[in-house]
Design a protein around this motif. Structure first.
Motif, mmCIF file in Angstrom:
data_model
loop_
_atom_site.group_PDB
_atom_site.id
_atom_site.type_symbol
_atom_site.label_atom_id
_atom_site.label_comp_id
_atom_site.label_asym_id
_atom_site.label_seq_id
_atom_site.Cartn_x
_atom_site.Cartn_y
_atom_site.Cartn_z
ATOM 1 N N ARG A 1 0.815 -1.207 0.000
ATOM 2 C CA ARG A 1 0.000 0.000 0.000
ATOM 3 C C ARG A 1 0.856 1.267 0.000
ATOM 4 O O ARG A 1 1.922 1.308 0.618
ATOM 5 C CB ARG A 1 -0.893 0.036 1.243
ATOM 6 N N VAL A 2 0.359 2.304 -0.663
ATOM 7 C CA VAL A 2 0.933 3.644 -0.553
ATOM 8 C C VAL A 2 -0.223 4.632 -0.500
ATOM 9 O O VAL A 2 -1.293 4.384 -1.076
ATOM 10 C CB VAL A 2 1.880 4.008 -1.726
ATOM 11 N N VAL A 3 -0.015 5.725 0.198
ATOM 12 C CA VAL A 3 -1.028 6.777 0.283
ATOM 13 C C VAL A 3 -0.476 8.028 -0.385
ATOM 14 O O VAL A 3 0.654 8.459 -0.075
ATOM 15 C CB VAL A 3 -1.412 7.078 1.745
ATOM 16 N N VAL A 4 -1.246 8.603 -1.293
ATOM 17 C CA VAL A 4 -0.874 9.836 -1.981
ATOM 18 C C VAL A 4 -1.707 10.974 -1.404
ATOM 19 O O VAL A 4 -2.944 10.879 -1.373
ATOM 20 C CB VAL A 4 -1.115 9.727 -3.500
ATOM 21 N N ILE A 5 -1.057 12.029 -0.936
ATOM 22 C CA ILE A 5 -1.766 13.219 -0.461
ATOM 23 C C ILE A 5 -1.536 14.339 -1.466
ATOM 24 O O ILE A 5 -0.390 14.631 -1.839
ATOM 25 C CB ILE A 5 -1.294 13.631 0.944
ATOM 26 N N THR A 6 -2.622 14.952 -1.912
ATOM 27 C CA THR A 6 -2.537 15.993 -2.930
ATOM 28 C C THR A 6 -3.653 17.002 -2.704
ATOM 29 O O THR A 6 -4.385 16.923 -1.712
ATOM 30 C CB THR A 6 -2.599 15.373 -4.350
ATOM 31 N N PRO B 1 4.231 3.843 2.911
ATOM 32 C CA PRO B 1 4.766 5.139 2.448
ATOM 33 C C PRO B 1 3.650 6.151 2.190
ATOM 34 O O PRO B 1 2.573 5.792 1.692
ATOM 35 C CB PRO B 1 5.479 4.777 1.143
ATOM 36 N N ILE B 2 3.923 7.392 2.542
ATOM 37 C CA ILE B 2 3.016 8.490 2.239
ATOM 38 C C ILE B 2 3.710 9.401 1.241
ATOM 39 O O ILE B 2 4.836 9.860 1.476
ATOM 40 C CB ILE B 2 2.631 9.265 3.512
ATOM 41 N N LEU B 3 3.048 9.674 0.118
ATOM 42 C CA LEU B 3 3.627 10.438 -0.978
ATOM 43 C C LEU B 3 2.972 11.812 -1.043
ATOM 44 O O LEU B 3 1.740 11.919 -1.008
ATOM 45 C CB LEU B 3 3.421 9.722 -2.314
#
Length: 358
Positions: free
Chosen positions: A38-43, A100-102
């Motif tokens: 899993r990865v989380v993308v914050i935008t 990971p948080i991107l």
């Protein structure tokens, strides 16, 4: 052309990848850093509409399971309130310490996401994917993450290095000219403090840069990023040398604060660099020729070298006295002594400070 700069910080080392098409390589670059799952993308909505789908596609093709969280556009999102909402969202999604948080966006998204990554469950892996010129040359590199507290800029923060910085310079093509100019302030800053070759390049190529020629921008981003990396490697914790990166910021952060953040960071830094250069000239530290060159390149970028604000001097002084760069109760100014060299001063006469503010 793609450049890769290695940030050498022992166990916290990481690559900064700069060039056209880097966004499409992010999945593979992240997989090379021993990440999976899993990865989380914050935008934010603006950047998300442009680039979230492409990023999730490359992540999925590299074996990741991406989720996207969107926060509102603007400096107001860089707050403890927004950070709290992100903690709750991450907890609801059962995001773990290895996830990971991107950060996909400009300086606000990078600073906010980095602050959350540094503090959620005492730290989760963090990746910077800066999409603005300002973030690609400055805030996306070096591990300073923070949120604002009221009108106080970056008052709550941490040093938390990313695992990877992926700067796709084609994202700069979608920026408004105003944001190219904003970012150019930090490129100029890098040149004045440590790179006379880059400064001469800016003098010769500013119209091409403002016209968003990708190859020219990529070279400028690479040179400015190298300045930032060189300084961070020598002084990760901001104990001494790293202070030179604050050229223009003592005045600039005060301008941002007094304007309630209506003046953009790059614009404020441009005004701050002009003020600091005038101060250096007034103190006999900077030649008239170099002062003229600095002011000319700032103006060539379409940035201001002064501001008109009635009775602003007292408010600016109050804002500066709240600055984190106060040293034993004294304001610290980073002042140029030439093109490519600066020094710190804490002994500037208050009358000269007031004169420059006026």
């Amino acid at each position: 052309m793609t450049y890769q700069i290695h940030v050498n910080l022992k166990e916290r080392s990481y690559p900064v990848c700069i060039g056209e098409g880097v966004l499409g390589q992010t999945g593979d670059l992240l997989a090379e850093r021993n990440s999976s799952g899993r990865v989380v993308v914050i935008t934010n909505p603006t950047v998300g509409r442009l680039y979230a789908a492409g990023l999730t596609e490359t992540l999925t093709s590299s074996g990741f399971e991406p989720e996207v969280i969107t926060v509102p556009d603007g400096e107001a999102s860089k707050s403890l309130t927004t950070a709290g909402k992100l903690y709750e969202s991450l907890a609801r999604r059962k995001v773990e310490r290895t996830t990971p948080i991107l950060a996909l966006g400009g300086g606000v998204i990078g600073d906010l996401t980095g602050f959350v990554a540094a503090t959620y469950q005492r730290g989760v892996p963090f990746v910077q994917i800066p999409t603005t010129l300002l973030a690609q040359v400055d805030s996306g590199i070096g591990g300073k993450v923070a949120v604002n507290v009221g009108r106080l800029k970056n008052m709550a923060g941490a040093f938390y290095q990313p695992r990877l910085v992926a700067s796709d310079t084609t994202t700069l093509l979608t920026l408004p000219l105003k944001e190219i100019r904003n970012g150019m302030a930090e490129v100029i800053k890098s040149a004045v403090i440590h790179d006379p070759v880059l400064f001469a390049f800016l003098e010769a190529n500013m119209p091409v840069l403002l016209n968003r020629d990708v190859k020219t921008l990529t070279y400028a981003v690479h040179r400015a990023a190298e300045v930032k990396v060189n300084v961070v490697e020598q002084d990760e914790g901001d104990r001494g040398l790293r202070h030179i990166l604050n050229f223009g910021h003592t005045f600039g952060h005060a301008v941002e604060s007094v304007s309630n953040f209506k003046v953009g960071h790059g614009t404020a830094v441009a005004i701050g660099m002009a003020a600091a250069s005038r101060m250096a000239y007034r103190l006999g530290m900077l030649s008239g020729n170099d002062l003229e060159r600095i002011l000319k390149v700032i103006m060539a970028a379409g940035l201001p070298v002064s501001m008109v604000a009635k009775n602003a001097s007292p408010a600016l002084m109050r804002a500066m006295l709240h600055d984190k760069k106060i040293d034993n109760g004294k304001l610290k100014f980073i002042l140029p002594t030439g093109i490519g060299t600066v020094t710190a001063r804490t002994d500037v006469n208050p009358e000269i400070i007031a004169e420059v503010l006026r």
